[in-house]
Design a protein around this motif. Structure first.
Motif: not given
Length: 611
Positions: A47-51, A183-193
């Protein structure tokens, strides 16, 4: 959808490497930073979380594993227009892609479901609410699934600016499909998000990949609002006359009025907001994607996942609620890597309006506290006297060691002045008038205006009457704006625009602290003047460039797809520069994969030969 034709396009993915898929399908020689590591992680079944910033190549991080791993990749996407656009682009590449959404009739949906069950798809796009239906889950349990990709993953965050409740149900994927990589992907997220995404999607133990948030091709500019319409017209005329762009406004009425104003001044501008019919919204978005030089004037309802690479500017006529929203919206400019502008005007009324909206919202105190912090960070970016890009990146946990040299505060460093005395006068005037009046009235009192309202209220006799005539009305507006932005004054939560003192102002009133204020710049063009489009700015053969663009446009219109789905500007420019004379030479151009070479190679070679 012609699934029989798609099945004939199916490559032998069993022996395919990620590098083969990158070159043969997408036409690129090498991966961008982090892409290869993410791709190999997912192919290995992890699994992966991608920013990764907009335009950084997030889609390839799941599209290539979808072509390498056996089975069908399920891509969860929040917007119908986005999934349709991505499917159209993939089919141009010869990839067996389809979508399931509410625009399909029963027969089309059945055909797509059948293609999933018989293994005729590489990727299937669907919205979260569709995926969570019992019928869809039953189908997925019976099909061969290669991976789940959760796009725009920040939508799962209840603190985020794009929260969608259906995303909360996606945690079931971890339990019902435990063996399938996600795999979850986003371009926008601060540490809390980021933490919230990981927890809500059961990705705490997944590998987290965080790419740099910097978009160096975007020039950030924020200027005080004087006459917003004139400022916008001057900006577009001087720098982006024939370019595609997005203008964001806070209200539907302002969207309509701004679109009309731009049309009246000769621009091809279209409105977009939730009050329009679904048909008109879809039509306006389609024109934006397929036509050149279209400007969309929109509320924040527009733009998530928009794949148009040649948006040359994003303008804000109202202040965004947070840096996440600002980054997400400005990130829709310059996805192709060419020079673009994020331009915004903002004033005191923007600050007052947003603060009133927040305080009057139904959220609990914890929600309001977090939203205040986000708003304060947004205001901090507006009033900063150092590099804006450094402030923006720092908010997302990124770092830029040196000032960027490509924002207004770097290009034209703002001046500051000792505003201690002026601040004391302003705060005292708010107190002496009973904290019941707005900024226009307060400035009239400070400047000693002789009007009936002041005389009727008796405020011509208070100690602060006429003590501020050394500053102009606009200079006082700047003082009050910065006092509200920095939390020394607040707008009356009951409305009416009255300014009130906050506890933070006490040291200033007592003379226990000095205040440096930002001096608003004299309005002038501080950007870069450009020709017809940024991509063609340095083209040595303008006639040849227009001929290739014309060829691309004809092909796009014949197939009912946006021009960039045929070839991006960057690919078109490389074709023009290299002047390939054979199919083998054309195949070496970035962005020309096997399927596009077969479809369009001879057509573009013939066009080049005629130049």
């Amino acid at each position: 959808m012609d699934f029989q034709n798609l099945s004939q396009q199916k490559p032998d993915s069993g022996q395919r490497s990620p590098e083969d898929a990158l070159k043969q399908v997408f036409g690129y020689e090498r991966f961008r930073p982090l892409q290869e590591e993410i791709v190999r992680t997912v192919i290995a079944g992890d699994n992966a979380l991608v920013l990764m910033p907009t335009g950084g190549g997030k889609s390839l991080c799941y599209q290539i594993p979808a072509l390498v791993r056996p089975g069908t990749a399920i891509v969860i996407s929040p917007l119908i227009a986005l999934m349709q656009d991505q499917v159209a682009a993939l089919r141009q590449l010869g990839v067996r892609a389809a979508f399931l959404n509410s625009t399909m009739d029963m027969q089309q949906a059945w055909a797509t479901e059948n293609a999933l069950m018989t293994g005729e798809l590489d990727l299937l796009y669907c919205a979260p609410e569709r995926l969570l239906q019992p019928r869809t889950l039953e189908l997925l349990h019976q099909a061969s699934i290669s991976l789940f990709a959760i796009d725009e993953a920040h939508c799962v965050s209840q603190w985020g600016h794009d929260f969608r409740s259906d995303y909360l149900g996606l945690d079931l994927l971890a339990h019902e499909f435990a063996q399938v990589p996600r795999i979850a992907l986003t371009a926008t997220a601060d540490e809390r998000t980021r933490q919230e995404i990981a927890q809500r999607l059961s990705l705490v133990d997944a590998r987290h990949f965080i790419s740099g948030f910097d978009r160096p091709n975007i020039q950030y500019r924020i200027t005080p609002k004087t006459n917003a319409n004139k400022q916008l017209l001057d900006f577009i005329k001087e720098e982006h006359k024939d370019d595609a762009g997005i203008v964001y406004c806070l209200s539907r009425n302002k969207v309509e009025a701004t679109a009309r104003m731009l049309c009246d001044n000769g621009y091809n501008a279209l409105p977009y907001h939730a009050g329009l019919s679904a048909e008109e919204r879809a039509s306006n978005q389609e024109r934006f994607l397929r036509e050149d030089g279209v400007i969309v004037v929109a509320t924040i309802a527009f733009g998530m996942g928009i794949d148009k690479p040649d948006v040359r500017f994003v303008a804000h006529l109202d202040l965004p609620k947070s840096l996440e929203a600002y980054y997400q919206e400005t990130g829709r400019a310059g996805r192709d890597g060419n020079a673009s502008t994020a331009w915004m005007v903002y004033g005191l009324q923007d600050v007052i309006k947003l603060r009133q909206m927040l305080e009057g919202s139904p959220g609990n105190e914890t929600f309001k506290r977090i939203e205040r912090q986000k708003m304060d960070a947004m205001l901090g970016l507006c009033e900063v006297i150092s590099c804006r890009r450094q402030v923006l990146l720092r908010y997302f946990g990124d770092a830029l060691e040196q000032p960027c040299g490509n924002c207004d505060t770097c290009l034209t460093p703002p001046q500051t002045w000792d505003g201690t005395v002026a601040v004391q006068k302003a705060l005292s005037c708010v107190y002496r008038t009973g904290q019941r009046f707005g900024v226009t009235y307060l400035i009239d009192v400070l400047r000693g205006s002789e009007n009936d309202r002041i005389r009727q209220s008796g405020h011509h006799q208070i100690s602060t009457y006429g003590i501020g005539d050394e500053l102009s009305a606009n200079e006082w507006k700047s003082v009050f704006r910065q006092l509200v932005a920095n939390g020394y004054l607040r707008a009356d939560p009951e409305g009416y625009g009255a300014l009130q003192l906050t506890p933070e102002c006490r040291p200033l009133l007592r003379g226990e602290a000095e205040v440096l204020l930002r001096k608003d710049p004299v309005q002038k063009n501080e950007g870069r003047k450009r020709g017809r489009s940024a991509a063609s700015e340095h083209v040595s053969d303008p006639q040849g460039w227009e001929a290739l663009r014309g060829c691309r446009k004809r092909l796009a219109e014949e197939q009912g797809v946006p021009p960039y789905v045929i070839f991006h500007d960057a690919t078109l420019l490389e074709i023009l520069e290299r002047r390939p004379s054979s199919m083998a030479e054309l195949a070496e151009v970035n962005g020309v994969g096997k399927a596009k070479l077969e479809k369009y190679g001879e057509i573009f070679l013939k066009e080049l030969a005629s130049l």
